[in-house]
Write a protein that holds these residues in place. Structure first.
Motif, PDB file in Angstrom:
ATOM      1  N   SER A  97       0.843  -1.186   0.000  1.00  0.00           N
ATOM      2  CA  SER A  97       0.000   0.000   0.000  1.00  0.00           C
ATOM      3  C   SER A  97       0.881   1.239   0.000  1.00  0.00           C
ATOM      4  O   SER A  97       1.846   1.315   0.768  1.00  0.00           O
ATOM      5  CB  SER A  97      -0.915   0.004   1.224  1.00  0.00           C
ATOM      6  OG  SER A  97      -1.605   1.225   1.307  1.00  0.00           O
ATOM      7  N   ASP A  98       0.519   2.199  -0.850  1.00  0.00           N
ATOM      8  CA  ASP A  98       1.297   3.427  -0.908  1.00  0.00           C
ATOM      9  C   ASP A  98       1.334   4.135   0.441  1.00  0.00           C
ATOM     10  O   ASP A  98       2.387   4.620   0.860  1.00  0.00           O
ATOM     11  CB  ASP A  98       0.780   4.362  -2.000  1.00  0.00           C
ATOM     12  CG  ASP A  98      -0.683   4.754  -1.854  1.00  0.00           C
ATOM     13  OD1 ASP A  98      -1.396   4.186  -0.985  1.00  0.00           O
ATOM     14  OD2 ASP A  98      -1.143   5.618  -2.631  1.00  0.00           O
ATOM     15  N   ILE A  99       0.214   4.135   1.163  1.00  0.00           N
ATOM     16  CA  ILE A  99       0.211   4.853   2.432  1.00  0.00           C
ATOM     17  C   ILE A  99       1.073   4.166   3.490  1.00  0.00           C
ATOM     18  O   ILE A  99       1.699   4.835   4.305  1.00  0.00           O
ATOM     19  CB  ILE A  99      -1.218   5.150   2.950  1.00  0.00           C
ATOM     20  CG1 ILE A  99      -2.040   3.891   3.156  1.00  0.00           C
ATOM     21  CG2 ILE A  99      -1.917   6.126   2.027  1.00  0.00           C
ATOM     22  CD1 ILE A  99      -3.422   4.132   3.753  1.00  0.00           C
ATOM     23  N   LEU A 100       1.128   2.837   3.453  1.00  0.00           N
ATOM     24  CA  LEU A 100       2.024   2.142   4.383  1.00  0.00           C
ATOM     25  C   LEU A 100       3.481   2.358   3.992  1.00  0.00           C
ATOM     26  O   LEU A 100       4.334   2.532   4.865  1.00  0.00           O
ATOM     27  CB  LEU A 100       1.701   0.652   4.449  1.00  0.00           C
ATOM     28  CG  LEU A 100       0.427   0.271   5.177  1.00  0.00           C
ATOM     29  CD1 LEU A 100       0.239  -1.242   5.157  1.00  0.00           C
ATOM     30  CD2 LEU A 100       0.416   0.797   6.595  1.00  0.00           C
ATOM     31  N   ASN A 101       3.767   2.344   2.690  1.00  0.00           N
ATOM     32  CA  ASN A 101       5.136   2.610   2.246  1.00  0.00           C
ATOM     33  C   ASN A 101       5.613   3.970   2.740  1.00  0.00           C
ATOM     34  O   ASN A 101       6.735   4.111   3.229  1.00  0.00           O
ATOM     35  CB  ASN A 101       5.239   2.548   0.715  1.00  0.00           C
ATOM     36  CG  ASN A 101       5.058   1.148   0.173  1.00  0.00           C
ATOM     37  OD1 ASN A 101       5.181   0.163   0.899  1.00  0.00           O
ATOM     38  ND2 ASN A 101       4.751   1.061  -1.106  1.00  0.00           N
ATOM     39  N   VAL A 102       4.763   4.967   2.613  1.00  0.00           N
ATOM     40  CA  VAL A 102       5.128   6.322   3.026  1.00  0.00           C
ATOM     41  C   VAL A 102       5.144   6.446   4.549  1.00  0.00           C
ATOM     42  O   VAL A 102       6.073   7.026   5.116  1.00  0.00           O
ATOM     43  CB  VAL A 102       4.182   7.364   2.387  1.00  0.00           C
ATOM     44  CG1 VAL A 102       4.419   8.746   2.966  1.00  0.00           C
ATOM     45  CG2 VAL A 102       4.356   7.369   0.865  1.00  0.00           C
ATOM     46  N   LYS A 103       4.119   5.892   5.219  1.00  0.00           N
ATOM     47  CA  LYS A 103       4.069   5.985   6.683  1.00  0.00           C
ATOM     48  C   LYS A 103       5.271   5.312   7.340  1.00  0.00           C
ATOM     49  O   LYS A 103       5.776   5.792   8.356  1.00  0.00           O
ATOM     50  CB  LYS A 103       2.791   5.327   7.219  1.00  0.00           C
ATOM     51  CG  LYS A 103       1.593   6.222   7.219  1.00  0.00           C
ATOM     52  CD  LYS A 103       0.413   5.519   7.846  1.00  0.00           C
ATOM     53  CE  LYS A 103       0.335   5.888   9.280  1.00  0.00           C
ATOM     54  NZ  LYS A 103      -0.886   5.499   9.951  1.00  0.00           N
TER      55      LYS A 103
END
Length: 164
Positions: free
Chosen positions: A102-108
């Motif tokens: 998930s993009d948001i997990l990658n960034v978070k």
């Protein structure tokens, strides 16, 4: 493999096919909420309060069951036979052992390191296709809309750190 994107227009890819259109806005919001809280279980009542605050109890419980069923029906087991979601009578959670990205997990989960390559930073910067949950607003879901606004601010801060 499952890839879930919430930076920009939400998109769900499963085994190479875009399955976003299968899901309604509330299913996407539910997946987003569960992924944002992937490190813990969320109580069903809390989810209902975020996504169906104006519904009567019976309708809200039905809506949650239906949306969980839609997710489970359309996102099958991974290559190791694991389900994407843990669901019981009281709570729900993303299975972090499930093979997904998930993009948001990658960034978070991004933490700056001295030995980062330019390619890694470029890949992470490319995750930002737009604002978090771009274009989404949920009528009468004030608490969930506040989460969207708050997360947009946090992700914008992360984006600036990655680009600097």
């Amino acid at each position: 493999m499952l890839y879930i994107k919430f930076l920009g227009k939400p998109q769900i890819e499963y085994n190479g096919s875009d399955i976003t259109e299968i899901f309604g806005n509330k299913s996407l919001a539910l997946m987003c909420l569960l992924i944002l809280n992937s490190d813990k279980y969320l109580n069903r009542e809390k989810i209902i309060n975020y996504l169906w605050p104006d519904s009567n109890e019976e309708a809200a419980k039905y809506n949650l069951r239906y949306n969980l069923w839609m997710i489970k029906k359309n996102i099958g087991k991974d290559e190791s036979g694991r389900d994407f979601l843990y669901i019981d009578r009281e709570r729900c959670k993303v299975n972090n052992d499930y093979s997904f990205e998930s993009d948001i997990l990658n960034v978070k989960n991004y933490e700056p390191a001295d030995d980062e390559s330019l390619e890694e930073l470029e890949k992470l910067a490319a995750e930002f296709a737009g604002d978090f949950m771009e274009g989404f607003y949920f009528k009468n879901c004030n608490d969930f809309n506040e989460i969207i606004i708050f997360e947009r601010s946090l992700f914008e801060g992360k984006r600036v750190k990655i680009l600097i």
